[in-house]
Write a protein that holds these residues in place. Structure first.
Motif, short mmCIF file in Angstrom:
data_model
loop_
_atom_site.label_atom_id
_atom_site.label_comp_id
_atom_site.label_asym_id
_atom_site.label_seq_id
_atom_site.Cartn_x
_atom_site.Cartn_y
_atom_site.Cartn_z
N LEU A 25 0.83 -1.22 0.00
CA LEU A 25 0.00 0.00 0.00
C LEU A 25 0.85 1.25 0.00
CD1 LEU A 25 -2.81 -0.94 2.52
CD2 LEU A 25 -3.05 -0.58 0.07
N GLU A 26 2.11 1.12 0.48
CA GLU A 26 2.97 2.29 0.60
C GLU A 26 3.61 2.63 -0.74
OE1 GLU A 26 3.07 -0.30 2.46
OE2 GLU A 26 2.47 0.36 4.46
N ALA A 27 2.81 2.77 -1.79
CA ALA A 27 3.35 3.14 -3.09
C ALA A 27 3.76 4.60 -3.08
CB ALA A 27 2.31 2.89 -4.19
N ASN A 28 4.78 4.94 -3.85
CA ASN A 28 5.24 6.32 -3.91
C ASN A 28 5.18 6.85 -5.32
OD1 ASN A 28 7.45 5.11 -5.21
ND2 ASN A 28 8.57 4.91 -3.27
N GLY A 29 5.82 7.94 -5.57
CA GLY A 29 5.78 8.57 -6.87
C GLY A 29 6.59 7.87 -7.93
N ASN A 30 7.34 6.84 -7.58
CA ASN A 30 8.14 6.09 -8.55
C ASN A 30 7.22 5.47 -9.60
OD1 ASN A 30 9.78 4.26 -9.92
ND2 ASN A 30 11.06 3.94 -8.12
N SER A 31 7.60 5.60 -10.87
CA SER A 31 6.76 5.08 -11.94
C SER A 31 6.69 3.56 -11.93
CB SER A 31 7.30 5.55 -13.29
OG SER A 31 8.62 5.11 -13.49
N ILE A 32 7.69 2.91 -11.30
CA ILE A 32 7.70 1.46 -11.24
C ILE A 32 6.69 0.96 -10.21
CG2 ILE A 32 9.10 -0.51 -10.50
CD1 ILE A 32 9.72 0.31 -13.28
N SER A 33 6.67 1.57 -9.03
CA SER A 33 5.83 1.10 -7.94
C SER A 33 4.36 1.38 -8.25
CB SER A 33 6.21 1.78 -6.63
OG SER A 33 7.55 1.49 -6.31
N SER A 34 3.51 0.55 -7.69
CA SER A 34 2.08 0.72 -7.87
C SER A 34 1.38 0.57 -6.53
CB SER A 34 1.54 -0.32 -8.87
OG SER A 34 1.72 -1.61 -8.35
N ILE A 78 11.52 -5.32 -22.79
CA ILE A 78 12.87 -5.80 -23.09
C ILE A 78 13.61 -6.13 -21.81
CG2 ILE A 78 15.08 -5.19 -24.13
CD1 ILE A 78 13.57 -3.47 -26.13
N ASP A 79 13.41 -5.31 -20.79
CA ASP A 79 14.05 -5.57 -19.49
C ASP A 79 13.16 -5.05 -18.38
OD1 ASP A 79 14.91 -2.78 -18.52
OD2 ASP A 79 15.78 -2.83 -20.53
N TYR A 80 13.43 -5.56 -17.17
CA TYR A 80 12.72 -5.15 -15.95
C TYR A 80 13.73 -4.88 -14.85
CZ TYR A 80 8.54 -7.01 -18.25
OH TYR A 80 7.52 -7.25 -19.13
N PHE A 81 14.85 -4.24 -15.21
CA PHE A 81 15.97 -4.11 -14.29
C PHE A 81 15.67 -3.19 -13.10
CE2 PHE A 81 18.86 -4.90 -18.18
CZ PHE A 81 18.47 -6.23 -18.17
N LYS A 82 14.69 -2.30 -13.24
CA LYS A 82 14.41 -1.35 -12.17
C LYS A 82 13.55 -1.93 -11.05
CE LYS A 82 14.80 2.78 -15.08
NZ LYS A 82 14.11 4.00 -15.56
N ALA A 83 12.95 -3.08 -11.29
CA ALA A 83 12.09 -3.71 -10.29
C ALA A 83 12.72 -5.01 -9.82
CB ALA A 83 10.70 -3.97 -10.86
N HIS A 84 12.62 -5.28 -8.54
CA HIS A 84 13.20 -6.49 -7.96
C HIS A 84 12.18 -7.63 -7.88
CE1 HIS A 84 16.87 -4.36 -6.99
NE2 HIS A 84 16.17 -3.44 -6.37
N THR A 85 10.92 -7.30 -7.68
CA THR A 85 9.90 -8.34 -7.55
C THR A 85 8.72 -8.00 -8.45
OG1 THR A 85 8.81 -7.22 -5.68
CG2 THR A 85 10.55 -8.81 -5.17
N ILE A 86 7.90 -8.98 -8.73
CA ILE A 86 6.74 -8.80 -9.59
C ILE A 86 5.75 -7.83 -8.96
CG2 ILE A 86 5.56 -10.81 -8.59
CD1 ILE A 86 5.44 -9.72 -12.29
N GLU A 87 5.72 -7.77 -7.63
CA GLU A 87 4.77 -6.87 -6.95
C GLU A 87 5.10 -5.40 -7.16
OE1 GLU A 87 5.06 -10.75 -4.71
OE2 GLU A 87 6.50 -9.25 -5.38
N GLN A 88 6.34 -5.09 -7.52
CA GLN A 88 6.75 -3.69 -7.68
C GLN A 88 6.38 -3.11 -9.04
OE1 GLN A 88 10.96 -3.91 -6.86
NE2 GLN A 88 10.67 -3.52 -4.68
N LEU A 89 6.02 -3.95 -10.00
CA LEU A 89 5.63 -3.45 -11.31
C LEU A 89 4.21 -2.87 -11.26
CD1 LEU A 89 6.84 -6.36 -13.63
CD2 LEU A 89 8.00 -4.20 -13.18
N ASN A 90 3.98 -1.83 -12.04
CA ASN A 90 2.61 -1.34 -12.13
C ASN A 90 1.79 -2.31 -12.97
OD1 ASN A 90 2.73 -0.58 -14.98
ND2 ASN A 90 4.02 1.12 -14.30
N VAL A 91 0.49 -2.14 -12.99
CA VAL A 91 -0.39 -3.15 -13.57
C VAL A 91 -0.16 -3.32 -15.07
CG1 VAL A 91 -2.30 -1.54 -13.99
CG2 VAL A 91 -2.78 -3.96 -13.61
N ILE A 92 0.18 -2.26 -15.79
CA ILE A 92 0.42 -2.36 -17.23
C ILE A 92 1.68 -3.18 -17.51
CG2 ILE A 92 0.84 -1.06 -19.34
CD1 ILE A 92 -1.99 -0.81 -18.26
N GLN A 93 2.73 -2.97 -16.72
CA GLN A 93 3.95 -3.75 -16.90
C GLN A 93 3.78 -5.19 -16.42
OE1 GLN A 93 6.26 -1.07 -14.45
NE2 GLN A 93 7.49 -0.44 -16.20
#
Length: 520
Positions: free
Chosen positions: A90-99, A242-257
């Motif tokens: 729930l603690e998502a922030n302004g990062n475009s990766i986090s959701s 092509i890559d997902y290097f900025k995210a460590h886990t699947i939960e950190q990706l936003n829904v489109i990614q």
């Protein structure tokens, strides 16, 4: 306390039901028990808080448990501890990766009483199984998360319905979402009816299946799965990144990614194990590509990977072949490893190669002095802002204690301040000059390090942000620092462990000693 007692709606989350109950009774803040800890409001509460909720809101225990993430990911009766996989933070922030937590505008629009579903908290759910549209994970108006944490509810002022954005007060039911591409079938309806996808007959329960799905999803995000992603992107899922290097886990990706990753992972698990094995083998995927995530996979997944993706090539190579390949690779990369040569030759093991590129498993005092100089330089060059310098000194102290005591990094991380001090005092009798200088340095670092208080009341090592310190993270950082050392030295801090003590005999050595009658 609560005169109006609302029943949970179909598939509702615990946080949504508690907030609705509070609003119906005139509370604009999230209703909490006195001294209730602020944690994820959709996790199973503590027993005392469960009793308070049951008494105050007249809800059955079984109905309360079904509204929690613990019930759907594992088993509410076992009370899963710590962070659980698949649960979106729930603690998502302004990062475009986090959701943040997701929602379906059409569901909120059609609800007689708008509410949030527990399914919208899970990363493997990317679309609404009722309307077939992609879920939203941020307010389209202000781009902020739509469901605050329990602590934020306590700070809110003014009455606001649950389906309104807590930041810009927009009505979330008025927005629209895009239609789900393709004919992807969500796994949520099957899990909700206590069923499993027909393709995984080996999975014993939904937790078992979700663990396998999580491992495949994580693997699809890794750098080492580039060839597999390329194959899937060209044939079945062109939306894969092509890559997902900025995210460590699947939960950190936003829904489109996240959506194409979940689709690809679900597709690979269909017709298990034939489709997965075929695609993996054609992409050159082997068992070692999974790394440390394989051990958390269910048994049915580990068995197939071990049996079908463990490739060993046995081919004899001559001394000249090995020497020529080593020289060729080192001409472009001076830090060529034995693994690089094995891959280039297409072999798994070679006695010739082991002799040519043998590694030392025991460091010398010169190696130790070089490591001391590296740490000393870091303490001088690391900026003092925040806790960066304190982290360097902490790792320096742990390294020295491992050398002085002959213990592993993991064992040292478990020691308390009092235990470290008493052991250092016991080592004063040593006469070795280098040992005594390292001992004096350890004393200085012991006084400089800001020790943290543990829950049991003792002072010990802690991570940068106060959490429990993991030995493997310290070990990996020290390994990176060993890069300037002799390339024939094994890249592990364990090479320094027995510089000042005798390495204990293993079982094989003990049996040999007993057989030969060696008394020394």
């Amino acid at each position: 306390m609560f005169l109006i007692r609302k029943s949970p709606l179909l598939g509702e989350s615990l946080s949504s039901w508690r907030q609705r109950s509070g609003l119906e009774n005139g509370f604009h803040r999230f209703p909490l028990n006195r001294n209730e800890k602020n944690k994820d409001p959709d996790r199973l509460p503590e027993e005392g808080d469960i009793d308070w909720i049951q008494h105050s809101l007249s809800v059955e225990r079984q109905s309360l448990e079904r509204m929690t993430a613990d019930y759907w990911i594992g088993n509410a009766k076992s009370r899963l501890s710590g962070k659980i996989r698949w649960l979106i933070a729930l603690e998502a922030n302004g990062n475009s990766i986090s959701s943040g937590s997701m929602f379906c505008p059409m569901c909120l629009r059609e609800d007689v009483t708008p509410y949030y579903r527990i399914a919208w908290r899970f990363a493997f759910v990317t679309s609404c199984h009722t309307h077939g549209r992609t879920l939203l994970d941020r307010c389209p108006q202000c781009r902020e998360r739509i469901w605050p944490t329990a602590s934020e509810f306590k700070r809110r002022k003014g009455w606001l319905p649950v389906h309104y954005c807590s930041s810009c007060r927009s009505d979330l039911s008025t927005f629209s979402s895009i239609e789900q591409p393709g004919n992807f079938r969500s796994v949520w309806p099957a899990l909700r009816s206590d069923q499993l996808p027909d393709s995984i007959a080996q999975a014993s329960n939904r937790y078992d299946y979700l663990q396998g799905l999580w491992v495949v999803s994580q693997f699809l995000m890794r750098r080492r799965s580039e060839k597999l992603r390329d194959k899937l992107r060209q044939s079945v899922f062109p939306e894969l990144a092509i890559d997902y290097f900025k995210a460590h886990t699947i939960e950190q990706l936003n829904v489109i990614q996240r959506q194409p990753v979940i689709q690809a992972a679900t597709w690979l698990l269909e017709s298990w194990p034939h489709r997965f094995v075929e695609v993996a083998q054609h992409s050159g995927v082997q068992r070692h590509h999974f790394g440390e995530i394989l051990h958390i996979a269910p048994a049915w997944f580990q068995t197939i990977v071990s049996e079908k993706l463990t490739v060993r090539h046995y081919r004899a190579i001559s001394l000249n072949q090995a020497t020529e390949m080593i020289d060729r690779l080192k001409s472009t990369n001076p830090k060529t490893t034995k693994a690089d040569v094995r891959r280039a030759l297409g072999i798994s093991e070679s006695a010739v190669l082991n002799d040519l590129m043998s590694q030392r498993r025991h460091a010398t005092q010169q190696d130790l002095l070089a490591m001391r100089d590296i740490f000393e330089e870091l303490t001088l060059t690391t900026p003092t802002r925040r806790t960066a310098l304190a982290s360097v000194k902490r790792d320096y102290l742990i390294f020295l204690l491992s050398v002085l005591f002959g213990g592993t990094i993991e064992e040292i991380c478990e020691l308390t301040k009092e235990r470290v001090l008493s052991r250092l005092q016991a080592e004063q009798r040593r006469d070795n000059g280098l040992y005594r200088s390292l001992l004096a340095k350890a004393y200085d670092l012991l006084q400089e390090y800001p020790w943290k208080m543990k829950p049991n009341g003792t002072q010990g090592f802690a991570s940068r942000f106060g959490a429990e310190l993991k030995g493997h993270s310290v070990r990996s950082r020290i390994t990176l620092m060993m890069a300037p050392l002799d390339q024939t030295l094994w890249r592990s801090v364990d090479v320094f462990r027995f510089l000042f003590s005798t390495q204990p005999l293993g079982r094989r050595a003990k049996r040999l000693k007993k057989f030969t009658g060696d008394k020394h």
